[in-house]
Scaffold this active site. Structure first.
Site, PDB file in Angstrom:
ATOM      1  N   GLY A 143      41.258  40.052  44.186  1.00 12.00           N
ATOM      2  CA  GLY A 143      42.676  40.349  43.973  1.00 12.00           C
ATOM      3  C   GLY A 143      43.526  39.166  44.410  1.00 12.00           C
ATOM      4  CG  HIS A 191      36.170  44.484  35.978  1.00 12.68           C
ATOM      5  ND1 HIS A 191      36.187  43.125  36.142  1.00 12.68           N
ATOM      6  CD2 HIS A 191      35.219  44.965  36.814  1.00 12.68           C
ATOM      7  CE1 HIS A 191      35.288  42.793  37.040  1.00 12.68           C
ATOM      8  NE2 HIS A 191      34.684  43.876  37.457  1.00 12.68           N
ATOM      9  CG  HIS A 241      38.437  44.112  39.542  1.00  9.60           C
ATOM     10  ND1 HIS A 241      39.500  44.060  40.411  1.00  9.60           N
ATOM     11  CD2 HIS A 241      38.725  43.229  38.563  1.00  9.60           C
ATOM     12  CE1 HIS A 241      40.390  43.189  39.969  1.00  9.60           C
ATOM     13  NE2 HIS A 241      39.949  42.666  38.853  1.00  9.60           N
ATOM     14  N   GLY A 242      37.238  42.999  42.526  1.00 13.21           N
ATOM     15  CA  GLY A 242      37.197  41.589  42.915  1.00 13.21           C
ATOM     16  C   GLY A 242      38.061  41.373  44.135  1.00 13.21           C
ATOM     17  CG  ASN A 287      40.004  36.650  36.399  1.00 17.20           C
ATOM     18  OD1 ASN A 287      39.705  36.683  35.209  1.00 17.20           O
ATOM     19  ND2 ASN A 287      40.397  37.706  37.064  1.00 17.20           N
ATOM     20  N   GLY A 305      33.888  37.726  44.067  1.00 21.46           N
ATOM     21  CA  GLY A 305      34.949  37.162  44.902  1.00 21.46           C
ATOM     22  C   GLY A 305      35.497  35.905  44.252  1.00 21.46           C
ATOM     23  CG  ASP A 316      39.534  40.332  28.918  1.00 27.29           C
ATOM     24  OD1 ASP A 316      38.984  40.644  27.841  1.00 27.29           O
ATOM     25  OD2 ASP A 316      39.022  39.555  29.736  1.00 27.29           O
TER      26      ASP A 316
END
Length: 488
Positions: free
Chosen positions: A414, A337, A411-412, A207, A387, A100
């Site tokens: 995980g 990302h 980046h988040g 996500n 999150g 992506d």
DNA sequence: ATGTAC
């Protein structure tokens, strides 16, 4: 097994772990993981194998790195950062960018408080669910001709603003001003165009999500920087969303993985430990062509988020009976990302031209770095970290010392478990009800998709953010609490 | 992540 792998790690500091080049034959540099001991114990062992495989790639500078939210991915771990020195045979690798391409986050503020929004929350979320199509294979309202779509590939978010989908200021608040130079539509297959042409303005699945969030006064950690970023009133409502280049970027990646696998060893003599690390020299015709195709996907993703922002402004405007300008719906920033970008960084005391692969990692430029919007030159780059939909998200800022990771951060949250395991542990319908009793109204395109994204399937976002701060990768500014969510 | 297999 997992413990054995962890024991092979050298503890450089409380927050930095290293696998030395002696760990595995072919490693050119060490592999470093930024994490607290708790987070490193949660990581799947594939992360250690994958990041040490990355350390074998030609031209890799300093070390292969994994961010605190790292988990296993295609070839590279998600959370992987690898900078290739292009004057020293550096490669470009689709697995280091991700399927992506330019999946990313966008954050927009409002001048509304939670007290004003609460009575309208369900209507807002229901309308957003209708106006921003979500789910696998979803298509958008834009009907583009092939020449128009080619213009999107070259112009990204600029095309959107030219056609009335957004404000001019949105462009300066997007990485690369929403249009990366050097995108070549001729480097892209007809199949990629077929898949992408109807998907501008769509959220996607997995996500990807769109969330309404509130800033609790006790969750402002740096008031001065928060104000610079547009967080100025108590209980302020913001909108954050996460999506990418949809089927288009996926097709570009598939196409070039095939090309690279064909020429990598026979033409360029590159031998890799894992087919998923397929690479070509950056300076090769194949490498350059993929780079130019990848940039069209970057632009598609910028355009996608631009049109989605336009739809969000329309929905708020409709619900509150005031213009988006009047509602103060300014962008904070848009971060990418999944990219590889040419940047100059200091390596062994020398400025080097590097191709920085960030896969599930956010660029986090410190104050004064070139490419930052003028208004953020003194603060550093806003870093938007999403999150899980149940827990919360963060706005951070790049720090002067971020050069250690080539100015990259997490980046988040995980994932901590597979999607299959999450589907066994949660049911979408039950989760939706539970979330509503906990104050988050959620609409989803897929019940199983919702179950896969349960908060319990992710690391704790507060732990990840704390780790990035301790490791000196970025610094907390604001924490957001979710109240409404549209889930792909 | 993804017309969740060409």
């Amino acid at each position: 097994m997992k413990v054995a792998v962890v024991h092979a790690l050298t503890k450089v500091s409380d927050i930095v772990w290293e696998l030395p080049p002696s760990y595995k034959e072919g490693m050119r540099v060490p592999a470093r993981i930024f994490a607290t001991e708790r987070l490193i114990r949660e990581m799947d062992e594939a992360v250690f194998e994958q990041i040490s495989n990355v350390a074998t790639l030609p031209g890799i500078a300093r070390c292969a790195m994994c961010m605190p939210d790292g988990h296993s991915g295609y070839g590279f771990p998600i959370g992987g950062v690898a900078a290739m020195d292009i004057a020293r045979g550096g490669v470009i690798s689709p697995g280091g960018i991700g399927f992506d391409i330019n999946c990313g986050m966008r954050l927009v503020v409002t001048n509304l408080t939670w007290e004003e929004v609460q009575p309208h929350l369900k209507r807002l979320v229901d309308l957003l669910y209708l106006r921003v199509p979500a789910g696998v294979g979803s298509t958008g309202f834009l009907r583009l001709s092939r020449p128009e779509f080619r213009a999107v590939l070259e112009e990204g978010a600029h095309w959107c603003v030219r056609h009335g989908y957004g404000w001019h200021e949105d462009l300066e608040l997007t990485e690369e001003n929403g249009r990366i130079e050097g995108a070549d539509p001729d480097a892209v297959s007809e199949r990629a165009i077929d898949r992408g042409i109807k998907q501008i303005g769509t959220l996607g699945s997995g996500n990807h999500y769109l969330e309404i969030q509130v800033v609790r006064p006790e969750h402002i950690y740096d008031r001065k920087v928060a104000e610079k970023f547009g967080i100025t009133i108590p209980n302020q409502v913001v909108v954050m969303f996460h999506c990418g280049s949809r089927g288009f970027g996926h097709q570009v990646t598939s196409d070039y993985l095939q090309v690279f696998l064909r020429v990598m060893e026979s033409k360029y003599g590159i031998r890799i430990l894992d087919r998923e690390l397929a690479s070509a020299p950056f300076d090769s015709p194949e490498g350059q062509r993929y780079f130019a195709a990848m940039k069209t996907a970057l632009n598609v993703s910028f355009a996608n988020r631009q049109v989605i922002l336009h739809r969000i402004r329309e929905v708020f405007s409709e619900v509150f009976g005031r213009s988006a300008e009047d509602l103060g719906m300014h962008m904070v920033y848009d971060v990418a990302h999944n990219t590889a970008k040419l940047e100059r960084h200091l390596v062994d005391g020398q400025q080097r031209q590097l191709l920085v692969h960030r896969k599930g990692s956010t660029r986090a430029f410190g104050p004064g770095l070139p490419g930052l919007p003028e208004r953020y030159r003194d603060t550093g780059q806003p870093v938007i970290i999403g999150g899980s939909m149940e827990t919360g998200s963060y706005l951070l800022v790049g720090v002067p010392g971020g050069g250690e990771s080539f100015f990259s951060t997490a980046h988040g949250s995980g994932r901590t478990m597979s999607r299959a395991r999450a589907r066994r542990l949660w049911r979408g319908q039950t989760l939706q009800q539970e979330m509503e009793t906990h104050g988050v109204y959620v609409r989803t395109a897929s019940w199983s998709g919702l179950a896969e994204e349960a908060g319990g399937a992710y690391k704790k976002i507060d732990d990840v953010v704390e780790a990035t701060e301790l490791a000196g990768l970025s610094r907390r500014v604001v924490r957001f609490t979710p109240v409404g969510n549209v889930k792909g």
